[in-house]
Enzyme design. Structure first.
Site, PDB file in Angstrom:
ATOM      1  N   LYS A 142       0.842  -1.202   0.000  1.00  0.00           N
ATOM      2  CA  LYS A 142       0.000   0.000   0.000  1.00  0.00           C
ATOM      3  C   LYS A 142       0.878   1.253   0.000  1.00  0.00           C
ATOM      4  O   LYS A 142       0.677   2.168  -0.781  1.00  0.00           O
ATOM      5  CB  LYS A 142      -0.918  -0.023   1.232  1.00  0.00           C
ATOM      6  CG  LYS A 142      -1.792   1.199   1.342  1.00  0.00           C
ATOM      7  CD  LYS A 142      -2.779   1.088   2.490  1.00  0.00           C
ATOM      8  CE  LYS A 142      -3.449   2.441   2.694  1.00  0.00           C
ATOM      9  NZ  LYS A 142      -4.404   2.458   3.780  1.00  0.00           N
TER      10      LYS A 142
ATOM     11  N   GLU B 130      10.514  -4.608   4.667  1.00  0.00           N
ATOM     12  CA  GLU B 130      10.594  -6.018   4.278  1.00  0.00           C
ATOM     13  C   GLU B 130      10.306  -6.171   2.784  1.00  0.00           C
ATOM     14  O   GLU B 130      11.014  -6.873   2.058  1.00  0.00           O
ATOM     15  CB  GLU B 130       9.560  -6.853   5.051  1.00  0.00           C
ATOM     16  CG  GLU B 130       9.833  -7.010   6.536  1.00  0.00           C
ATOM     17  CD  GLU B 130       9.139  -5.946   7.368  1.00  0.00           C
ATOM     18  OE1 GLU B 130       8.941  -4.812   6.866  1.00  0.00           O
ATOM     19  OE2 GLU B 130       8.806  -6.254   8.525  1.00  0.00           O
TER      20      GLU B 130
ATOM     21  N   GLY C 188      -4.854  -1.578   4.896  1.00  0.00           N
ATOM     22  CA  GLY C 188      -4.019  -2.702   4.419  1.00  0.00           C
ATOM     23  C   GLY C 188      -4.686  -4.043   4.661  1.00  0.00           C
ATOM     24  O   GLY C 188      -4.723  -4.906   3.778  1.00  0.00           O
ATOM     25  N   ARG C 189      -5.242  -4.235   5.862  1.00  0.00           N
ATOM     26  CA  ARG C 189      -5.836  -5.540   6.189  1.00  0.00           C
ATOM     27  C   ARG C 189      -7.217  -5.722   5.569  1.00  0.00           C
ATOM     28  O   ARG C 189      -7.868  -6.742   5.795  1.00  0.00           O
ATOM     29  CB  ARG C 189      -5.869  -5.739   7.706  1.00  0.00           C
ATOM     30  CG  ARG C 189      -6.520  -4.616   8.491  1.00  0.00           C
ATOM     31  CD  ARG C 189      -6.213  -4.729   9.979  1.00  0.00           C
ATOM     32  NE  ARG C 189      -6.679  -3.571  10.734  1.00  0.00           N
ATOM     33  CZ  ARG C 189      -5.989  -2.449  10.911  1.00  0.00           C
ATOM     34  NH1 ARG C 189      -4.790  -2.317  10.347  1.00  0.00           N
ATOM     35  NH2 ARG C 189      -6.464  -1.466  11.626  1.00  0.00           N
TER      36      ARG C 189
ATOM     37  N   GLU D 107      -4.976  -6.443  14.691  1.00  0.00           N
ATOM     38  CA  GLU D 107      -4.442  -5.133  14.308  1.00  0.00           C
ATOM     39  C   GLU D 107      -5.557  -4.082  14.364  1.00  0.00           C
ATOM     40  O   GLU D 107      -5.300  -2.900  14.523  1.00  0.00           O
ATOM     41  CB  GLU D 107      -3.818  -5.197  12.896  1.00  0.00           C
ATOM     42  CG  GLU D 107      -2.747  -4.146  12.660  1.00  0.00           C
ATOM     43  CD  GLU D 107      -2.025  -4.274  11.326  1.00  0.00           C
ATOM     44  OE1 GLU D 107      -2.666  -4.077  10.271  1.00  0.00           O
ATOM     45  OE2 GLU D 107      -0.813  -4.559  11.319  1.00  0.00           O
TER      46      GLU D 107
ATOM     47  N   HIS E 181      -5.406 -33.292  17.345  1.00  0.00           N
ATOM     48  CA  HIS E 181      -4.303 -34.135  17.806  1.00  0.00           C
ATOM     49  C   HIS E 181      -3.155 -33.279  18.319  1.00  0.00           C
ATOM     50  O   HIS E 181      -2.008 -33.727  18.372  1.00  0.00           O
ATOM     51  CB  HIS E 181      -3.854 -35.056  16.667  1.00  0.00           C
ATOM     52  CG  HIS E 181      -4.977 -35.942  16.206  1.00  0.00           C
ATOM     53  ND1 HIS E 181      -5.245 -37.162  16.787  1.00  0.00           N
ATOM     54  CD2 HIS E 181      -5.948 -35.729  15.276  1.00  0.00           C
ATOM     55  CE1 HIS E 181      -6.322 -37.681  16.206  1.00  0.00           C
ATOM     56  NE2 HIS E 181      -6.776 -36.822  15.292  1.00  0.00           N
TER      57      HIS E 181
ATOM     58  N   LYS F  53       9.294  -0.749  14.257  1.00  0.00           N
ATOM     59  CA  LYS F  53       9.892  -0.374  12.962  1.00  0.00           C
ATOM     60  C   LYS F  53      10.986   0.667  13.183  1.00  0.00           C
ATOM     61  O   LYS F  53      12.071   0.576  12.614  1.00  0.00           O
ATOM     62  CB  LYS F  53       8.832   0.223  12.036  1.00  0.00           C
ATOM     63  CG  LYS F  53       7.843  -0.773  11.452  1.00  0.00           C
ATOM     64  CD  LYS F  53       6.935  -0.059  10.458  1.00  0.00           C
ATOM     65  CE  LYS F  53       5.732  -0.886  10.068  1.00  0.00           C
ATOM     66  NZ  LYS F  53       4.755  -0.183   9.269  1.00  0.00           N
TER      67      LYS F  53
HETATM   68  O1  F6P Z   1       3.119  -2.625   9.714  1.00  0.00           O
HETATM   69  C1  F6P Z   1       1.776  -2.945   9.600  1.00  0.00           C
HETATM   70  C2  F6P Z   1       1.289  -2.681   8.226  1.00  0.00           C
HETATM   71  O2  F6P Z   1       1.212  -1.318   8.010  1.00  0.00           O
HETATM   72  C3  F6P Z   1      -0.037  -3.357   7.968  1.00  0.00           C
HETATM   73  O3  F6P Z   1      -1.113  -2.628   8.432  1.00  0.00           O
HETATM   74  C4  F6P Z   1       0.005  -3.507   6.490  1.00  0.00           C
HETATM   75  O4  F6P Z   1      -0.945  -4.416   6.020  1.00  0.00           O
HETATM   76  C5  F6P Z   1       1.422  -3.971   6.301  1.00  0.00           C
HETATM   77  O5  F6P Z   1       2.158  -3.229   7.260  1.00  0.00           O
HETATM   78  C6  F6P Z   1       2.004  -3.792   4.939  1.00  0.00           C
HETATM   79  O6  F6P Z   1       1.969  -2.470   4.541  1.00  0.00           O
HETATM   80  P1  F6P Z   1       2.171  -2.079   3.039  1.00  0.00           P
HETATM   81  O7  F6P Z   1       1.100  -2.701   2.241  1.00  0.00           O
HETATM   82  O8  F6P Z   1       2.128  -0.589   3.014  1.00  0.00           O
HETATM   83  O9  F6P Z   1       3.534  -2.590   2.606  1.00  0.00           O
END
Ligand code: F6P
Length: 545
Positions: free
Chosen positions: A205, A211, A265-266, A351, A382, A510
């Site tokens: 987003k 990452e 995002g979620r 979240e 199990h 972060k």
């Molecule tokens: O760090 C949490 C977050 O902001 C989530 O809410 C989001 O889904 C995820 O990181 C990834 O964010 P992006 O889509 O901006 O890379």
């Protein structure tokens, strides 16, 4: 809504009454309990009769939702009001799957539907072309592997849906999801791939998530090493709201699919973030997934609270969290293809409602979001079900089951169904001392052996669960299930008076990771950090060698 605390108090009198009975007794006293406490939305049946409730408790719980202003807030969300107050944003993921013909406006602006439809149409064309081979790699080979690079909402949603809709996918077009900054994730994925036949989708987003950008750079390097810099253009696409950053990364315009800041995002699997799903299962199936969610939205928007599935599930969650003090909630799909469903719901729920200040910034005076966890049955039986049946914590469970499997492999599915029904029945009934003694006697055990074994073999019972049953795990049903949980989270957030649409709690880690990077790289000293962090960095550097 400072009223929440006083609104939650009246629940205690219902708890007191229900604490003096058991579900076993309630079922024995009322043969119509299933009919009284089950409801449907489209193809999904919710049986909530195996909960510690009676008509009085349900009335109070629905009243709680009503008094919290769930209906007004729901309508405000759909009207595009900026209910995400800390980011001053509308919350309009429902628009992404809207099948009606009315305009939808974000915070009083222009109709957002034309923009949504335009991106959907571009997704349709692109996914069709990847699938039929009219879009190919730089050397002219057809794509056989698509790697989605994203994390959180840019990974969990599409990864969960791709797995869930496996019967709709093609064996010659494989989807991979790389999220973790741990190089093992990217390394193990690339190991099996042929660069000539591999497409990368960078999904973020913000297009700034460390990452994802690290993984995207690694993928670009791997591709360029194999096929040359010039090939990168043909092998990358991007999904983002940050079009300037996708440009700067070097992704060509016609491979960039945008979305908007009113999509959390979620809550983004319905947006361009769903592109890998469309590639995997075909656009029509992706559209059916959206349509299923739209049907659930209509149910949520139009059905009285008493029969409204998301509302019922939400208030039961509040009941257990606030009146009974149960802190976790298990989601247990008897559906192997929903193996990532609980992980997906962890982000969606935790979240969203893992907050401890109210909308007005005051500390909350009541517990908020529970810990969500789970694994598919029968595997969990199990592993961790022991604790659910006989542990000291009570864990409300959601069981999910389809009536029809996708494969014709009798007797598998009937066994699966027998197991899920057995679990909710066992949790509810438990096993009394008399029942255990009678059973052991029948097995011919001595008096002493019976005495010693009985306490170990008793089950307390009275453990609550919901069961969601649907005809088959189709794209429509999956869309409806995901939307059901989204709305449940919304209703709970409203009752708890928290902002379900921000996530400031992820920021501190972060920031500190950024500050620590030069230190773990050995570039700068660790002064200023606590002695534990300093000691660990020292130890790391010594081990690293
Ligand atoms: O760090 C949490 C977050 O902001 C989530 O809410 C989001 O889904 C995820 O990181 C990834 O964010 P992006 O889509 O901006 O890379």
């Amino acid at each position: 809504m400072a009223k929440t605390e006083s609104a939650l108090n009246p629940l205690m009198k219902h708890r007191k009454r229900l604490n003096e009975t058991t579900m076993r007794e309630l079922f024995a006293a009322d043969t119509g309990r299933f009919e009284s406490f089950s409801a449907s939305a489209g193809e999904i049946l919710l049986d909530y009769s195996k909960n510690r409730i009676d008509a009085g408790a349900m009335k109070a719980l629905i009243g709680l939702a009503r008094d919290a202003g769930v209906e007004a807030r729901r309508d405000a969300m759909w009207a595009g009001e900026a209910i995400n107050i800390t980011e001053n944003r509308s919350v309009l993921h429902m628009a992404l799957r809207y099948g009606g013909d009315q305009p939808v406006r974000a915070a009083g602006g222009d109709d957002i539907m034309p923009g949504i439809r335009e991106v959907l149409e571009r997704m349709r064309v692109f996914s069709d072309q990847v699938r039929d081979g009219s879009i190919r790699g730089a050397t002219g080979e057809q794509f056989t592997d698509v790697v989605n690079i994203g994390i959180g909402g840019s990974d969990l949603g599409p990864a969960m849906v791709t797995l869930a809709l496996e019967p709709y996918s093609r064996a010659d077009l494989r989807l991979h999801y790389v999220s973790n900054v741990d190089g093992a994730h990217m390394g193990d994925t690339l190991k099996r791939l042929d660069p000539k036949r591999t497409m990368f989708i960078v999904a973020s987003k913000t297009f700034t998530t460390d990452e994802t950008m690290t993984n995207a750079n690694t993928a670009r390097g791997w591709l360029a090493t194999a096929l040359g810099d010039g090939a990168v253009n043909d092998h990358f696409a991007a999904l983002s709201t940050n079009l300037a950053a996708t440009d700067a990364f070097g992704i060509r315009q016609d491979r960039i699919f945008g979305f908007w800041d009113w999509v959390g995002g979620r809550y983004s699997v319905w947006s361009a973030i769903g592109l890998p799903v469309a590639i995997s299962v075909g656009f029509d199936n992706f559209k059916a997934f959206l349509d299923g969610a739209y049907q659930m939205d209509r149910h949520f928007l139009e059905t009285p609270l008493e029969q409204n599935l998301p509302v019922i599930m939400a208030v039961l969650g509040v009941w257990y969290r606030n009146a009974w003090g149960f802190s976790t909630h298990a989601v247990l799909p008897y559906d192997q293809r929903l193996s990532r469903f609980a992980a997906y719901l962890q982000q969606q729920d935790m979240e969203s409602n893992g907050k401890s200040v109210t909308l007005s910034g005051k500390p909350v005076q009541w517990p908020t979001g529970p810990i969500i966890w789970g694994e598919p049955g029968t595997n969990g039986q199990h592993a961790f079900y022991q604790l659910i049946h006989q542990g000291t914590d009570v864990i409300p469970c959601d069981f999910l089951i389809a009536a029809q499997p996708h494969e014709h492999l009798p007797p598998h599915h009937d066994k699966l169904v027998a197991n899920v029904l057995a679990q909710s029945e066992a949790l509810m009934l438990g096993k009394t001392k008399d029942e255990v003694v009678a059973e052991l006697k029948a097995q011919g055990l001595t008096k002493d052996a019976i005495k010693a074994l009985t306490p170990h073999k008793m089950f307390p019972g009275n453990r609550p669960s919901n069961t969601l049953m649907y005809p088959k795990l189709t794209p429509e049903v999956l869309g409806a299930l995901v939307a059901l949980y989204e709305h449940k989270v919304f209703v709970q957030g409203t009752i708890w008076d928290v902002n379900s649409y921000d996530q400031w709690g992820v920021e501190l880690g972060k920031q500190l990771a950024k500050a620590l990077l030069p230190k773990v790289e050995g570039m700068t000293g660790t002064e200023g950090h606590d002695s534990s962090t300093q000691g660990l960095v020292r130890h790391y550097l010594a081990l690293k060698g």
